[in-house]
Motif scaffolding. Structure first.
Motif, PDB file in Angstrom:
ATOM      1  N   CYS A   1       0.935  -1.176   0.146  1.00 47.47           N
ATOM      2  CA  CYS A   1       0.129  -0.118  -0.134  1.00 47.47           C
ATOM      3  C   CYS A   1       0.837   1.076   0.046  1.00 47.47           C
ATOM      4  O   CYS A   1       1.321   1.577  -1.008  1.00 47.47           O
ATOM      5  N   ASN A   2       0.794   1.920   1.160  1.00 49.15           N
ATOM      6  CA  ASN A   2       1.464   3.503   1.127  1.00 49.15           C
ATOM      7  C   ASN A   2       2.860   3.201   0.943  1.00 49.15           C
ATOM      8  O   ASN A   2       3.944   4.189   0.320  1.00 49.15           O
ATOM      9  N   ASP A   3       3.715   1.928   1.000  1.00 51.95           N
ATOM     10  CA  ASP A   3       4.948   1.819   0.467  1.00 51.95           C
ATOM     11  C   ASP A   3       5.357   2.242  -0.979  1.00 51.95           C
ATOM     12  O   ASP A   3       6.419   2.634  -1.379  1.00 51.95           O
ATOM     13  N   ARG A   4       4.210   2.123  -1.830  1.00 47.04           N
ATOM     14  CA  ARG A   4       4.617   2.287  -3.066  1.00 47.04           C
ATOM     15  C   ARG A   4       4.556   3.789  -3.525  1.00 47.04           C
ATOM     16  O   ARG A   4       5.220   4.449  -4.441  1.00 47.04           O
ATOM     17  N   ARG A   5       4.119   4.631  -2.560  1.00 47.62           N
ATOM     18  CA  ARG A   5       4.411   6.296  -2.806  1.00 47.62           C
ATOM     19  C   ARG A   5       5.898   6.665  -2.440  1.00 47.62           C
ATOM     20  O   ARG A   5       6.284   7.867  -2.786  1.00 47.62           O
ATOM     21  N   TRP A   6       6.672   5.553  -1.822  1.00 43.13           N
ATOM     22  CA  TRP A   6       8.063   6.042  -1.409  1.00 43.13           C
ATOM     23  C   TRP A   6       9.040   5.541  -2.237  1.00 43.13           C
ATOM     24  O   TRP A   6       9.196   4.152  -2.376  1.00 43.13           O
ATOM     25  N   PRO A   7       9.652   6.373  -3.147  1.00 42.15           N
ATOM     26  CA  PRO A   7      10.803   5.756  -3.914  1.00 42.15           C
ATOM     27  C   PRO A   7      11.630   5.008  -3.351  1.00 42.15           C
ATOM     28  O   PRO A   7      12.570   3.978  -3.899  1.00 42.15           O
ATOM     29  N   GLU A   8      12.108   5.184  -1.982  1.00 37.81           N
ATOM     30  CA  GLU A   8      13.088   4.270  -1.283  1.00 37.81           C
ATOM     31  C   GLU A   8      12.637   2.723  -1.373  1.00 37.81           C
ATOM     32  O   GLU A   8      13.561   1.981  -1.441  1.00 37.81           O
ATOM     33  N   THR A   9      11.411   2.610  -1.253  1.00 36.88           N
ATOM     34  CA  THR A   9      11.008   1.137  -1.362  1.00 36.88           C
ATOM     35  C   THR A   9      11.158   0.486  -2.520  1.00 36.88           C
ATOM     36  O   THR A   9      11.941  -0.415  -2.721  1.00 36.88           O
ATOM     37  N   TRP A  10      11.048   1.354  -3.640  1.00 33.11           N
ATOM     38  CA  TRP A  10      11.464   0.662  -5.135  1.00 33.11           C
ATOM     39  C   TRP A  10      12.968   0.587  -5.321  1.00 33.11           C
ATOM     40  O   TRP A  10      13.325  -0.331  -5.764  1.00 33.11           O
ATOM     41  N   ARG A  11      13.826   1.506  -4.714  1.00 30.33           N
ATOM     42  CA  ARG A  11      15.017   1.858  -5.001  1.00 30.33           C
ATOM     43  C   ARG A  11      15.738   0.573  -4.148  1.00 30.33           C
ATOM     44  O   ARG A  11      16.775   0.022  -4.931  1.00 30.33           O
ATOM     45  N   VAL A  12      15.468   0.413  -3.072  1.00 28.67           N
ATOM     46  CA  VAL A  12      16.012  -0.779  -2.248  1.00 28.67           C
ATOM     47  C   VAL A  12      15.657  -2.162  -3.001  1.00 28.67           C
ATOM     48  O   VAL A  12      16.819  -2.814  -3.273  1.00 28.67           O
ATOM     49  N   LEU A  13      14.663  -2.208  -3.389  1.00 28.38           N
ATOM     50  CA  LEU A  13      14.281  -3.508  -4.222  1.00 28.38           C
ATOM     51  C   LEU A  13      15.178  -3.534  -5.476  1.00 28.38           C
ATOM     52  O   LEU A  13      15.712  -4.605  -5.922  1.00 28.38           O
ATOM     53  N   GLY A  14      15.265  -2.386  -6.224  1.00 28.37           N
ATOM     54  CA  GLY A  14      16.016  -2.213  -7.369  1.00 28.37           C
ATOM     55  C   GLY A  14      17.342  -2.390  -7.228  1.00 28.37           C
ATOM     56  O   GLY A  14      17.947  -2.980  -8.088  1.00 28.37           O
ATOM     57  N   LEU A  15      18.114  -2.031  -6.174  1.00 31.15           N
ATOM     58  CA  LEU A  15      19.349  -2.443  -5.937  1.00 31.15           C
ATOM     59  C   LEU A  15      19.700  -3.911  -5.589  1.00 31.15           C
ATOM     60  O   LEU A  15      20.829  -4.173  -5.647  1.00 31.15           O
ATOM     61  N   GLN A  16      18.576  -4.613  -5.464  1.00 31.20           N
ATOM     62  CA  GLN A  16      19.036  -6.205  -5.376  1.00 31.20           C
ATOM     63  C   GLN A  16      18.341  -6.872  -6.918  1.00 31.20           C
ATOM     64  O   GLN A  16      18.119  -7.945  -6.738  1.00 31.20           O
ATOM     65  N   GLY A  17      18.143  -5.916  -7.852  1.00 28.31           N
ATOM     66  CA  GLY A  17      17.821  -6.413  -9.137  1.00 28.31           C
ATOM     67  C   GLY A  17      16.437  -7.121  -9.267  1.00 28.31           C
ATOM     68  O   GLY A  17      16.198  -7.748 -10.102  1.00 28.31           O
ATOM     69  N   VAL A  18      15.452  -6.427  -8.560  1.00 26.34           N
ATOM     70  CA  VAL A  18      14.474  -6.935  -8.627  1.00 26.34           C
ATOM     71  C   VAL A  18      13.597  -6.882 -10.035  1.00 26.34           C
ATOM     72  O   VAL A  18      13.878  -5.953 -10.773  1.00 26.34           O
ATOM     73  N   GLU A  19      12.694  -7.866 -10.458  1.00 24.30           N
ATOM     74  CA  GLU A  19      11.970  -7.840 -11.584  1.00 24.30           C
ATOM     75  C   GLU A  19      10.604  -8.041 -11.545  1.00 24.30           C
ATOM     76  O   GLU A  19       9.711  -7.725 -12.610  1.00 24.30           O
ATOM     77  N   LEU A  20      10.152  -8.342 -10.345  1.00 24.01           N
ATOM     78  CA  LEU A  20       8.748  -8.136 -10.112  1.00 24.01           C
ATOM     79  C   LEU A  20       8.463  -7.861  -8.664  1.00 24.01           C
ATOM     80  O   LEU A  20       8.805  -8.412  -7.783  1.00 24.01           O
ATOM     81  N   VAL A  21       7.625  -6.766  -8.720  1.00 24.89           N
ATOM     82  CA  VAL A  21       7.070  -6.005  -7.413  1.00 24.89           C
ATOM     83  C   VAL A  21       5.624  -6.220  -7.390  1.00 24.89           C
ATOM     84  O   VAL A  21       4.871  -5.955  -7.932  1.00 24.89           O
ATOM     85  N   ALA A  22       5.258  -7.153  -6.035  1.00 25.80           N
ATOM     86  CA  ALA A  22       3.900  -7.290  -5.827  1.00 25.80           C
ATOM     87  C   ALA A  22       3.376  -6.178  -4.752  1.00 25.80           C
ATOM     88  O   ALA A  22       3.837  -6.347  -3.721  1.00 25.80           O
ATOM     89  N   ILE A  23       2.343  -5.733  -5.008  1.00 35.02           N
ATOM     90  CA  ILE A  23       1.903  -4.595  -4.111  1.00 35.02           C
ATOM     91  C   ILE A  23       0.514  -4.577  -3.942  1.00 35.02           C
ATOM     92  O   ILE A  23      -0.431  -4.349  -4.833  1.00 35.02           O
ATOM     93  N   GLY A  24      -0.097  -4.906  -2.729  1.00 34.86           N
ATOM     94  CA  GLY A  24      -1.320  -4.934  -2.297  1.00 34.86           C
ATOM     95  C   GLY A  24      -1.654  -3.587  -1.799  1.00 34.86           C
ATOM     96  O   GLY A  24      -1.039  -3.216  -0.990  1.00 34.86           O
ATOM     97  N   TYR A  25      -3.083  -3.118  -1.801  1.00 35.82           N
ATOM     98  CA  TYR A  25      -3.455  -1.875  -1.188  1.00 35.82           C
ATOM     99  C   TYR A  25      -4.814  -1.934  -0.860  1.00 35.82           C
ATOM    100  O   TYR A  25      -5.710  -2.569  -1.388  1.00 35.82           O
ATOM    101  N   ASN A  26      -5.025  -1.106   0.206  1.00 36.18           N
ATOM    102  CA  ASN A  26      -6.588  -0.597   0.556  1.00 36.18           C
ATOM    103  C   ASN A  26      -6.318   0.818   0.766  1.00 36.18           C
ATOM    104  O   ASN A  26      -5.977   1.457   1.617  1.00 36.18           O
TER     105      ASN A  26
END
Lengths: 308, 308
Positions: free
Chosen positions: B168-193
């Motif tokens: 959810c709210n994690d998706r608004r924070w570029p830090e979330t994506w970048r930490v995953l990106g620095l580990q080579g992420v290819e698929l991010v799953a995000i649930g939200y309410n």
């Protein structure tokens, strides 16, 4: 908090044989138009004074030193500083900087309404490559002609507003925006020269390039609750095409002004800087919500490290 | 690199009096449909098993422990694990976790096609507030009922793909994506309410909320060259409305599938994971372009520090 009219002065292409004086004359025309509309802060593009020469390869890079300024203001740009001061207008523009030590930077400055350079920023994220690469449809040799900036992302309070600068490719990097955001930025000025074609992908033409540009600027503005001016040098330049799409974005991430063409063009918006406070105190209240204990990799690891 | 069909299983509202078993039956219906379409990885929303209870205030938070799971899988969710294993399908969903130590987290797990939990993620960026705040149109008490996650943003290689989770709210924070990106992420799953109304701004209704949601997910995917599945629990839930707008986004930042309604709904896309490599090796080649010497503030300073 002040309310002020802010503007982007988009510039059409600047050909190799245009002189600095000819460019300044075009810039002054836009500045006059801005003043007539009551603009108090005006943003020009990256590398406003010259063609985007990193698309050309030279063996001896000193052959390109003539694209660089060794002082600022200088004889060519002095009229710009004087006109702005007479208008009481702050402004920003980008140029190529050659330091007394012989270092080359892709630089932007913010100038106060009193005509003082209050912030100097040197481009951090240099795209492209350092050597000639024949597999590319065109060259993008920023890493050949510039050093990565050594200033970092500073801010300055000018005209009552916390201002920061970024240049072109910097806008695609959320780190740019966040470092500025952590210093309370309320207005980010970004100039760009963006080729209409990805030089390694035939699929990525102007439509995709414009989308990526706007996506990055709107996300950066939203996620840091700041106004942003993103302003192009665009259209045909020395036989190469660059995207336009200059925009002014509000702190909620919405485009509030947009250029229509690819030539010299002014867009103006009313910035109500108190609007920055809402996001900064709620959804993007950093003190309340950021969790730096989980951000280590961002500032400690440059490249990707993938698990086994 | 694998090509596989990935899917989002959007869920309509889950009312207070729905049992876990009733919810699982709805989830199984979507899983059956996904299997019929050849889906190999299926993402369900945040807090899939219950109503979004942080909109309600209770003085004694232990009164809400019944919304939490003390083990996973458990009797109610076992059929989901078994059905997925029989299909050879990986999946992810969110639930409220109460640990043996008595800690409460907003959690998501990624489950392999063999039925093993291969990644557990606990939500980092809890929005909202910890105490009843009468000036809000509705409460958003995530900071009351959960601890900030202690897992950080890990990744796992499952089904041949580097997967990560955010909530959810994690998706608004570029830090979330970048930490995953620095580990080579290819698929991010995000649930939200996500409530359709900003509880502190009458101006910010569903249209703006959908825009911010999509802006954040597309920017995160683009800037880290990763597929993303963002999947809603949405529609009316206990008298409150939440946005839909579940999307699957490609590594170029484009939406390639989108839900149409606000109920239980499956969307499917073909993910060609080799497409992640282009961005990761060019414009977002982190090793070539990132300049961590200028990112210190991001990981060292939580809140804003504005210049004089």
């Amino acid at each position: 908090m002040p309310t002020m009219k802010i503007a982007a002065a988009q510039m059409g292409g600047i050909q190799k044989d245009e002189t600095r004086e000819e460019v300044i004359a075009r810039m002054l025309t836009l500045m006059d138009e801005a003043h007539a509309q009551g603009v108090e802060f005006l943003a020009y593009p990256e590398m406003t004074l010259t063609t985007f020469f990193p698309r050309f390869y030279v063996e001896d890079r000193a052959d390109f030193d003539h694209w660089f300024e060794t002082e600022m203001p200088n004889a060519a740009t002095q009229p710009l500083f004087e006109r702005a001061r007479s208008y009481g207008m702050g402004f920003t523009f980008g140029y190529c900087e050659l330091t007394p030590e012989g270092d080359h930077f892709n630089t932007a400055i913010i100038v106060s309404p009193e005509g003082e350079i209050v912030l100097k920023y040197r481009k951090t994220h240099l795209p492209g490559h350092a050597d000639y690469e024949p597999e590319r449809t065109h060259q993008h040799l920023e890493k050949r002609y510039f050093l990565p900036g050594d200033t970092g992302f500073g801010v300055v309070r000018s005209q009552g507003v916390v201002m920061g600068a970024a240049i072109c490719n910097d806008r695609r990097w959320p780190e740019t925006w966040r470092v500025l955001g952590l210093q309370g930025v309320e207005l980010v000025a970004i100039g760009y020269n963006t080729p209409s074609q990805n030089n390694l992908s035939a699929e990525e033409g102007p439509e995709r390039r414009l989308y990526h540009h706007e996506l990055s600027v709107c996300a950066g503005a939203y996620q840091n609750s700041t106004y942003a001016i993103a302003v192009a040098k665009c259209g045909m330049e020395d036989g190469n095409h660059m995207i336009g799409g200059s925009i002014i974005v509000d702190p909620d991430g919405f485009v509030i002004a947009r250029t229509e063409g690819e030539g010299d063009e002014l867009i103006v918006a009313e910035a109500e800087f108190e609007k920055c406070a809402f996001g900064k105190s709620t959804v993007f209240n950093f003190a309340a919500h950021r969790r730096i204990e989980h951000y280590d990799l961002i500032a400690s690891q440059t490249g990707v490290e993938t698990p086994e």
